[in-house]
Motif scaffolding. Sequence first.
Motif, mmCIF file in Angstrom:
data_model
loop_
_atom_site.group_PDB
_atom_site.id
_atom_site.type_symbol
_atom_site.label_atom_id
_atom_site.label_comp_id
_atom_site.label_asym_id
_atom_site.label_seq_id
_atom_site.Cartn_x
_atom_site.Cartn_y
_atom_site.Cartn_z
ATOM 1 N N LEU A 238 33.920 -0.230 -46.914
ATOM 2 C CA LEU A 238 32.975 -0.094 -48.028
ATOM 3 C C LEU A 238 33.476 0.869 -49.106
ATOM 4 O O LEU A 238 32.682 1.444 -49.843
ATOM 5 N N VAL A 239 34.784 1.054 -49.178
ATOM 6 C CA VAL A 239 35.390 1.849 -50.245
ATOM 7 C C VAL A 239 35.881 0.873 -51.315
ATOM 8 O O VAL A 239 36.543 -0.122 -50.998
ATOM 9 N N ALA A 240 35.547 1.142 -52.547
ATOM 10 C CA ALA A 240 35.854 0.203 -53.627
ATOM 11 C C ALA A 240 37.357 -0.008 -53.788
ATOM 12 O O ALA A 240 38.147 0.937 -53.711
ATOM 13 N N LYS A 241 37.752 -1.259 -53.994
ATOM 14 C CA LYS A 241 39.144 -1.569 -54.298
ATOM 15 C C LYS A 241 39.460 -1.139 -55.728
ATOM 16 O O LYS A 241 38.583 -1.114 -56.596
ATOM 17 N N ASP A 242 40.721 -0.816 -55.954
ATOM 18 C CA ASP A 242 41.191 -0.392 -57.278
ATOM 19 C C ASP A 242 40.403 0.810 -57.788
ATOM 20 O O ASP A 242 40.204 0.970 -59.007
ATOM 21 N N GLU A 243 39.950 1.655 -56.863
ATOM 22 C CA GLU A 243 39.165 2.835 -57.215
ATOM 23 C C GLU A 243 40.035 3.820 -58.008
ATOM 24 O O GLU A 243 41.077 4.254 -57.531
ATOM 25 N N PRO A 244 39.625 4.210 -59.236
ATOM 26 C CA PRO A 244 40.439 5.122 -60.041
ATOM 27 C C PRO A 244 40.235 6.597 -59.698
ATOM 28 O O PRO A 244 41.063 7.434 -60.074
ATOM 29 N N ASP A 245 39.150 6.930 -59.000
ATOM 30 C CA ASP A 245 38.828 8.326 -58.719
ATOM 31 C C ASP A 245 39.472 8.764 -57.411
ATOM 32 O O ASP A 245 39.124 8.249 -56.339
ATOM 33 N N PRO A 246 40.425 9.718 -57.425
ATOM 34 C CA PRO A 246 41.087 10.157 -56.195
ATOM 35 C C PRO A 246 40.119 10.720 -55.160
ATOM 36 O O PRO A 246 40.428 10.716 -53.968
ATOM 37 N N PHE A 247 38.961 11.207 -55.603
ATOM 38 C CA PHE A 247 37.975 11.748 -54.664
ATOM 39 C C PHE A 247 37.271 10.643 -53.871
ATOM 40 O O PHE A 247 36.529 10.939 -52.937
ATOM 41 N N ARG A 248 37.520 9.371 -54.245
ATOM 42 C CA ARG A 248 36.806 8.267 -53.609
ATOM 43 C C ARG A 248 37.753 7.208 -53.040
ATOM 44 O O ARG A 248 37.394 6.053 -52.877
ATOM 45 N N HIS A 249 38.997 7.631 -52.712
ATOM 46 C CA HIS A 249 39.950 6.709 -52.089
ATOM 47 C C HIS A 249 39.692 6.563 -50.596
ATOM 48 O O HIS A 249 40.203 5.641 -49.955
ATOM 49 N N ALA A 250 38.954 7.492 -50.029
ATOM 50 C CA ALA A 250 38.644 7.463 -48.598
ATOM 51 C C ALA A 250 37.345 8.224 -48.385
ATOM 52 O O ALA A 250 36.863 8.912 -49.286
ATOM 53 N N ARG A 251 36.796 8.118 -47.192
ATOM 54 C CA ARG A 251 35.503 8.740 -46.910
ATOM 55 C C ARG A 251 35.666 9.913 -45.945
ATOM 56 O O ARG A 251 36.389 9.819 -44.955
ATOM 57 N N THR A 252 34.971 10.991 -46.228
ATOM 58 C CA THR A 252 34.834 12.099 -45.290
ATOM 59 C C THR A 252 33.504 11.941 -44.563
ATOM 60 O O THR A 252 32.459 11.757 -45.199
ATOM 61 N N THR A 253 33.562 11.975 -43.245
ATOM 62 C CA THR A 253 32.370 11.790 -42.411
ATOM 63 C C THR A 253 32.076 13.081 -41.669
ATOM 64 O O THR A 253 32.934 13.593 -40.947
#
Length: 322
Positions: A238-253
């Motif tokens: 559920l992480v957006a493809k082609d995401e431009p924001d480095p803070f949203r390339h992966a999820r912290t749980t």
Amino acid sequence: MAVASRIKPQELFTPDEWAPLSARSSWKGLLMVAHAWAVIVAAGAVFVIWPNPLTYVLAVMLIGARQLGLAILMHEAAHGGLHPNLKINDWVGEWLCAAPTGASLAKYRPYHLTHHKYAQQAEDPDLVLSAPFPTTRASLRRKIVRDLTGQTFFKQRFGPLLGKLKGRADGQSAKISASAVFAGEAARQKPFLLWNLGLLIVLSAAGLWWAWLALWIVPMATWFPLVTRLRNIAEHALVAKDEPDPFRHARTTQANWIERALIAPYHVNFHAEHHLFMHMPCWNLPKAHRLLEKKGLTGGMLTAPGYLSVLKAASGKAPAAA
């Protein structure tokens, strides 16, 4: 090819903050490897001393989670984080972390660094892991059943061999004998086979030959695949493809102590921070998160309050966390 966007650590931290966060240690990584093996031995010993269904289930879960821990520490070695001496880093990562779980640091490193280079872009080799999500509750349940019943383990461990034998039977590899196929697969799996042979010999010498199967192979065939799947879902589903924001390339749980013991060892849950600072030693990721939070920089980070919340989102039962 679209390379994943980056942000320089110096834009987020002062030199005095960044220096200790990025520093390698000659003992912390090795201590984590020793800890993983100590937990495996201790969990097995508890069942041997007090054999009952409860201690067995607990042993399988703890050992399977530490097998994942060894894979995570191999991942750390792929980034050169286990030890500042690269030869020591690679030897420990290959022989004490990768080989026991059937992996290969030498093969994993280029694959994984490609994942970082193209995180969530079309060229990311790990997109296949997150592509099936969100899925249905029934589909997720089937995946979990396959993991816990050993089907995933069997497919991963013996699938390549069966595929080669099937190709030979279909005439695609007529010139290759079955013995050559088995020999080639044995050569590919040699470190894993040597490790397992060694474990079997040591345990047999102690009169515990059955423990190799019950306390090493069963966890590897059941709990290890399950928590590996949960880790992959939490990190990139559920992480957006082609995401431009480095803070949203992966999820912290966020992980409580039970989740850290049974699902997410060695700070693997701080995956957004890992993608931001991929060469930061894993033991500093929680510190980096707290500093970013103190600076008010985690508001846009992709996070989840726990693994159950990610599973609910992945099965379409709830929206993904912000």
